[in-house]
Design an enzyme around this catalytic site. Sequence first.
Site, PDB file in Angstrom:
ATOM      1  N   HIS A 363      13.808 -31.630   0.937  1.00 52.65           N
ATOM      2  CA  HIS A 363      13.690 -33.087   0.788  1.00 52.65           C
ATOM      3  C   HIS A 363      12.319 -33.567   0.355  1.00 52.65           C
ATOM      4  O   HIS A 363      12.091 -34.772   0.284  1.00 52.65           O
ATOM      5  CB  HIS A 363      14.024 -33.791   2.103  1.00 52.65           C
ATOM      6  N   LYS A 554      10.466 -49.441   3.118  1.00 52.37           N
ATOM      7  CA  LYS A 554      10.478 -47.974   3.226  1.00 52.37           C
ATOM      8  C   LYS A 554       9.273 -47.603   4.064  1.00 52.37           C
ATOM      9  O   LYS A 554       8.429 -48.442   4.340  1.00 52.37           O
ATOM     10  CB  LYS A 554      10.401 -47.327   1.844  1.00 52.37           C
ATOM     11  N   ARG A 555       9.168 -46.309   4.476  1.00 51.59           N
ATOM     12  CA  ARG A 555       7.964 -45.900   5.191  1.00 51.59           C
ATOM     13  C   ARG A 555       6.728 -46.220   4.360  1.00 51.59           C
ATOM     14  O   ARG A 555       6.771 -46.195   3.120  1.00 51.59           O
ATOM     15  CB  ARG A 555       8.031 -44.401   5.501  1.00 51.59           C
ATOM     16  N   LYS A 560       4.218 -43.778  -2.098  1.00 46.22           N
ATOM     17  CA  LYS A 560       5.204 -44.831  -2.379  1.00 46.22           C
ATOM     18  C   LYS A 560       4.559 -46.088  -2.965  1.00 46.22           C
ATOM     19  O   LYS A 560       5.243 -46.959  -3.483  1.00 46.22           O
ATOM     20  CB  LYS A 560       5.977 -45.182  -1.104  1.00 46.22           C
ATOM     21  N   THR A 662      16.742 -43.383  -1.417  1.00 44.29           N
ATOM     22  CA  THR A 662      18.125 -43.816  -1.184  1.00 44.29           C
ATOM     23  C   THR A 662      18.181 -45.337  -1.046  1.00 44.29           C
ATOM     24  O   THR A 662      19.215 -45.949  -1.331  1.00 44.29           O
ATOM     25  CB  THR A 662      18.718 -43.162   0.078  1.00 44.29           C
ATOM     26  N   LYS A 666      20.875 -48.462  -2.277  1.00 46.86           N
ATOM     27  CA  LYS A 666      21.394 -49.553  -1.435  1.00 46.86           C
ATOM     28  C   LYS A 666      21.132 -50.903  -2.090  1.00 46.86           C
ATOM     29  O   LYS A 666      22.001 -51.783  -2.100  1.00 46.86           O
ATOM     30  CB  LYS A 666      20.752 -49.488  -0.042  1.00 46.86           C
TER      31      LYS A 666
END
Length: 822
Positions: A363, A554-555, A560, A662, A666
């Site tokens: 992952h 998100k985290r 990111k 992911t 969504k």
Amino acid sequence: DLIVDDDRTSITVPALKQAILDNLFYVVGKRAEVATDMDHFMALAYTVRDRILARWLTTKGDYVKHHMRTVHYLSAEFLMGPHLANNILNLGLQEAVRQATSELDLDLDLLIKQESEPGLGNGGLGRLAACYLDSLATLGVPAMGYGIRYEYGMFHQTIRDGWQVELTDYWLRYGNPWEIRRPQADVEVAFGGHTQSWRDPFGEYKVQWIPGEVVKGIPYDTPILGYRSGVANTLRLWRSEATESFYFERFNSGDYEGAVGAKVFAENISKVLYPNDEEIRGKELRLQQQYFFTSCSLQDMIRRHQNAGHAIENFHELCVVQLNDTHPSIGVAELMRLLIDIHGLGWDKAWEITSHTFNYTNHTLLPEALERWPLPMFGSLLPRHLEIIYEINARFLSALRERFPNDEDRVARMSLIDEHGERYVRMAHLACVGSEHINGVARLHTELLKSDVLHDFYELWPEKFINVTNGVTPRRWLAVSNPEQTELMISKIGQDWIGDLDRVSQLERYAEDSAFRADWRNVQYAVKVRLTQYIANTTGIAVDPKSMFDAQVKRIHEYKRQHLNLLYILTQYQRLKKTPGLEIPARTFLFGGKAAPGYFIAKLIIKLITSVAEVINNDPEVNQQLKVVFLPDYNVTFGQLVYPAADLSEQISTAGKEASGTGNMKFAMNGALTIGTLDGANIEIREAVGHENFFLFGLTAAEVAAKKAAGYHPHQIYESNGELREVIDSIVSGQFSRGDRNLFRPLVDGLLNTDPYLLFADYQSYVDCQDQVGKAYSDQEGWSKMSIYNAARMGRFSSDRSIQEYCRNIWNITRFGVDAPQ
Ligand code: 26V
């Protein structure tokens, strides 16, 4: 033989009402007059559970009766989210339960909100496991999830003075109505001590492990319903407890401290979830957790296999294991130990079984996230496993030397033991050697595994590597969380798409229908009003539901790039301050996410977001056009509120760093447009929805690698880009830190000097792209078209499709559903 509707579990409205009242009295122990919302939630949850049980027990019995090959999904995390609304949907009881509660003067939505979510996961990996359980049950695949029943799940986040503060998550406070404790299925797990070897009377080499500690694992089972499939699979989570014998032996011999110590040791193991993105290396308790749940699960599988009358030699024919990352990869050595030391098989037979049982999903490519355990610690906790790993390694390396003679560099690179300096056990290598298949979670990610992180293994075993792009369940992420859009969709294309998302493509033709587009916008507005009220209640900030909702949830992690999003916000802020009255469409920037407690820069990014929000939201010159909101304590429950309300989805990781993502799926399913890089599943989403319906910016993964190799100089970009320079200077000036010029220095200096995630390299491309987004949003008809095309083309990103690929390409499962043997 599926009996679900008897006197007690009838699904008529009068029966449901009676059941809620009965459960309130007999299970919760309250009279209606004094019952709280929580009491009513519990009574309703038990009412729903009663209607699951017949399905659950029947499903279990059928799997045994038909000798069905079963998937065992081993995961240190299952981020399930609240169960009630999802179970009601999957049972098909939405209308009946709404009617029954309303006749009892109960507000169903309020009861649903009482459930505290089991937050037994960090983020993407744990939530993926939950979506996969939903799809496995929906498709009728015989499957079981195995993990840890952490007493404390993901910490809760509050914001004090703009900083993240962590609070513990005691999610079991009011009890958990969905789980059943099964003490009769307990198992024992050993730790520490030493091994003894001898030759038995036949000259066979035998080993016995004399452990230092033994703990007990008690399973807690939760039913996982399929969407209207009649199937209920099991999520089995292990709790660690002290064994009576070990505890009392010490107690009776007067060693009270030892007795208490043994109890503390045992109970600590399943006490708390580790927040990832933190330096986990060297945390012995984490290795104890991994071994604990993996050993419990494998022993349980063997026992069930034998109880069903099967020989141990056939284990791999009926049992397949999926390793969700390397966290359960100690299972490779543990299954060898169980087969050899406990069940008396020889090495070769044991290896044949083991290597045909496991499969490994990777992952993340981030080097700091690849698990390695210091050898001395590993050896003292798991002495027998270290011996087994040495033996696996010896055989593996000798085969490798045969295949690649005179290549000792390769041997050193691939060894299960890292011998550069301090010695480590490499868990990813153990997983690769012991697995039949190895998969990445999006096309680009799998390609990078093959060319980069696991290149040597790919050269050795190309046939093991396979891609399975992630997916998400349209039940929770659309039907449950966005009832407004779901209802509109059902009115046009029926409801089959909920169980078969490929059918949303029927929505495409409505993109060109202006009346439908108006309905689509009305629905979107209503959903945004819902979120607006929540924001007002939790933060006191008033946002305008007519503004564009631009969301990044998100985290919090540098890769990111939440701070790249901030650079655009600050760019717009500077522009508005310079040119009052500048025409830009009003935007609300929504952030949510937790930083690992030990990750200082991530926490500083939160502080910068909240600081910028404070200045912008209180500046009357700009706050009609810009609002910035940081929503505390982002979790599954809150995700269900934000995905449906977003107009724009921020998927802006440095290309090559986000394995899949992911959240991107969504959002798009709910009609948001994406601004994103060519990273993870973004690439495949853009292909599916059409390039014209996706806002692309930034370097490609190959360009990122090339730029780094050529020598990257972020300071030069700062020097030559006027807008960027002004933005950076404004952060350093103290404008957002009440004059403190040092507060954000670590963040800014990191960008100016090294910028490992290339924010500056992508800055101009991102700003230009965001400006295009603004223009596009001003054309509401055009935007609605793009939004509908996004929603209508997301069929591929249902986790049902992912699970079908796992079944076909990895698990070799062809029989779907107990009633439909092919
Ligand atoms: C773990 C760690 C641990 C140590 C320091 C840095 C670090 C960074 C990230 C992680 C997370 C690893 C596991 C994970 O959650 N991966 C996510 O899995 C999702 C499901 O496949 C995928 O969509 C996300 O892209 C991926 O980040």
